[in-house]
Design an enzyme around this catalytic site. Structure first.
Site, PDB file in Angstrom:
ATOM      1  N   ASN A 127      -2.133   7.435  -3.391  1.00 41.61           N
ATOM      2  CA  ASN A 127      -1.893   6.751  -2.106  1.00 41.61           C
ATOM      3  C   ASN A 127      -3.108   5.948  -1.605  1.00 41.61           C
ATOM      4  O   ASN A 127      -2.972   5.145  -0.668  1.00 41.61           O
ATOM      5  CB  ASN A 127      -1.432   7.737  -1.024  1.00 41.61           C
ATOM      6  N   ASP A 163       8.691  11.939   1.940  1.00 37.60           N
ATOM      7  CA  ASP A 163       8.749  10.506   1.620  1.00 37.60           C
ATOM      8  C   ASP A 163       9.739   9.745   2.507  1.00 37.60           C
ATOM      9  O   ASP A 163      10.738  10.308   2.952  1.00 37.60           O
ATOM     10  CB  ASP A 163       9.146  10.351   0.138  1.00 37.60           C
TER      11      ASP A 163
HETATM   12  C1  IPE Z   1       4.789  10.599  -2.829  1.00 36.38           C
HETATM   13  O1  IPE Z   1       5.362   9.502  -2.209  1.00 36.38           O
HETATM   14  C2  IPE Z   1       3.565  11.032  -2.099  1.00 36.38           C
HETATM   15  C3  IPE Z   1       3.782  11.576  -0.763  1.00 36.38           C
HETATM   16  C4  IPE Z   1       4.928  11.723  -0.169  1.00 36.38           C
HETATM   17  C5  IPE Z   1       2.591  11.969  -0.074  1.00 36.38           C
HETATM   18  P1  IPE Z   1       5.038   8.000  -2.659  1.00 36.38           P
HETATM   19  O2  IPE Z   1       5.784   7.124  -1.744  1.00 36.38           O
HETATM   20  O3  IPE Z   1       3.575   7.810  -2.742  1.00 36.38           O
HETATM   21  O4  IPE Z   1       5.628   7.971  -4.126  1.00 36.38           O
HETATM   22  P2  IPE Z   1       6.147   6.744  -4.997  1.00 36.38           P
HETATM   23  O5  IPE Z   1       5.093   5.687  -4.958  1.00 36.38           O
HETATM   24  O6  IPE Z   1       7.429   6.271  -4.392  1.00 36.38           O
HETATM   25  O7  IPE Z   1       6.378   7.329  -6.365  1.00 36.38           O
HETATM   26  C1  IPE Z   2       5.516   9.066   2.630  1.00 39.45           C
HETATM   27  O1  IPE Z   2       6.178   7.967   3.126  1.00 39.45           O
HETATM   28  C2  IPE Z   2       4.142   9.246   3.207  1.00 39.45           C
HETATM   29  C3  IPE Z   2       3.052   8.986   2.264  1.00 39.45           C
HETATM   30  C4  IPE Z   2       3.199   8.685   1.002  1.00 39.45           C
HETATM   31  C5  IPE Z   2       1.693   9.058   2.781  1.00 39.45           C
HETATM   32  P1  IPE Z   2       5.938   6.525   2.533  1.00 39.45           P
HETATM   33  O2  IPE Z   2       4.822   5.892   3.266  1.00 39.45           O
HETATM   34  O3  IPE Z   2       5.783   6.559   1.049  1.00 39.45           O
HETATM   35  O4  IPE Z   2       7.309   5.811   2.901  1.00 39.45           O
HETATM   36  P2  IPE Z   2       8.117   4.774   2.024  1.00 39.45           P
HETATM   37  O5  IPE Z   2       8.385   5.429   0.706  1.00 39.45           O
HETATM   38  O6  IPE Z   2       7.253   3.561   1.883  1.00 39.45           O
HETATM   39  O7  IPE Z   2       9.363   4.523   2.799  1.00 39.45           O
HETATM   40 MG    MG Z   3       7.116   6.512  -0.453  1.00 39.74          MG
END
Ligand code: IPE
Ligand code: IPE
Ligand code: MG
Length: 250
Positions: A75, A27
């Site tokens: 996602n 993340d």
């Molecule tokens: C969790 O991260 C999913 C992945 C890293 C693939 P998210 O960014 O989707 O999670 P939330 O929305 O902060 O809970």
């Molecule tokens: C994790 O990084 C990757 C996926 C969830 C696909 P994020 O895209 O959630 O990054 P932040 O949380 O918005 O910084």
């Molecule tokens: Mg995220």
């Protein structure tokens, strides 16, 4: 305080007591890019590089399984541009993996429901599955969670189990935790001893809900694209200092 302790733990990994299975919620890609004035997709590209780096490091350290959360069942709520960019990056990674898995002895498996994934990606995942089947069971294995949700995994397992009951292959009076684990995407793989979440969030976001029962949790403010070998050392060193009681009294 936590930061100082984390820094002190770097490089203190006891190689004789490594976790067999490390899981990471990758993340912080979006925030990493936004802070640099870049589009979110640039963060996903940097995140894919971090995965490559950390997978190689895990393999070299002697960890058996690395499970990473790449794309959750939630996602899909993101913009089409972002979702497409993530799928394209996965395709690029898988194309490279097909070429290098055999040479580097890396087994690849996918956790998640592949049915809504683009056909091209599914075909590549099928190819990596076939290569994995030929590789030695003892080789390092990376599990990529793609369109994965912990609840969805449990529901899919229940569905398959119920179908086996209807077909007379299973008897509901015989179900137990071990048998049920065999219906999960992670069948045959030990539960992760350590789950790492970069980017400062303190939640599981639907990751490995069945398998995390006794996992040690490690969080760091570092964003995933900045997560490096020293960060992994810190996480493992912290894990090695935990007192794992599993409900018993020592
Ligand atoms: C969790 O991260 C999913 C992945 C890293 C693939 P998210 O960014 O989707 O999670 P939330 O929305 O902060 O809970
Ligand atoms: C994790 O990084 C990757 C996926 C969830 C696909 P994020 O895209 O959630 O990054 P932040 O949380 O918005 O910084
Ligand atoms: Mg995220």
């Amino acid at each position: 305080m936590a930061k100082q302790l984390n820094a002190a733990l770097a490089g203190q990994v006891d190689k004789s007591r490594l976790p067999r299975h490390v899981a990471i919620i990758m993340d912080g890609n979006g925030r990493w890019a936004t802070r640099r004035g870049l589009p979110r997709t640039a963060g996903h590209k940097a995140g894919a590089e971090a995965f490559r780096r950390i997978a190689t490091y895990c393999k070299n350290l002697g960890i058996s399984y690395l499970t990473v959360y790449a794309f959750s069942t939630e996602n899909w709520k993101r913009s089409e541009t972002e979702v497409n960019a993530i799928m394209l990056l996965l395709k690029k990674y898988l194309l490279e993996a097909v070429d290098s898995m055999e040479r580097d002895n890396i087994r690849l498996r996918f956790f998640g429901d592949m049915t809504p994934i683009p056909a091209e990606l599914q075909a590549l995942a099928h190819q990596t599955d076939e290569i994995t089947a030929h590789l030695d069971q003892g080789d390092f294995q990376a599990n990529i969670c793609l369109n994965y949700g912990g609840r969805d995994e449990i529901v899919r397992a229940v569905r398959r189990y119920a179908e086996d009951c209807v077909a007379g292959k299973q008897n509901p009076s015989k179900i137990n935790e071990t048998l049920f684990s065999g219906y999960m995407d992670s069948a045959g793989i030990p539960d992760p001893e350590l789950i790492i979440r970069p980017s400062g969030e303190l939640r599981l976001s639907n990751f490995l809900l069945w398998q995390c029962a006794y996992s040690e949790f490690y969080a760091t403010d570092t964003l995933w694209p900045d997560f490096d070998e020293a960060e992994l050392d810190r996480a493992i060193a912290a894990y090695q200092q935990r007192d794992r009681r599993f409900g018993a009294v020592k």
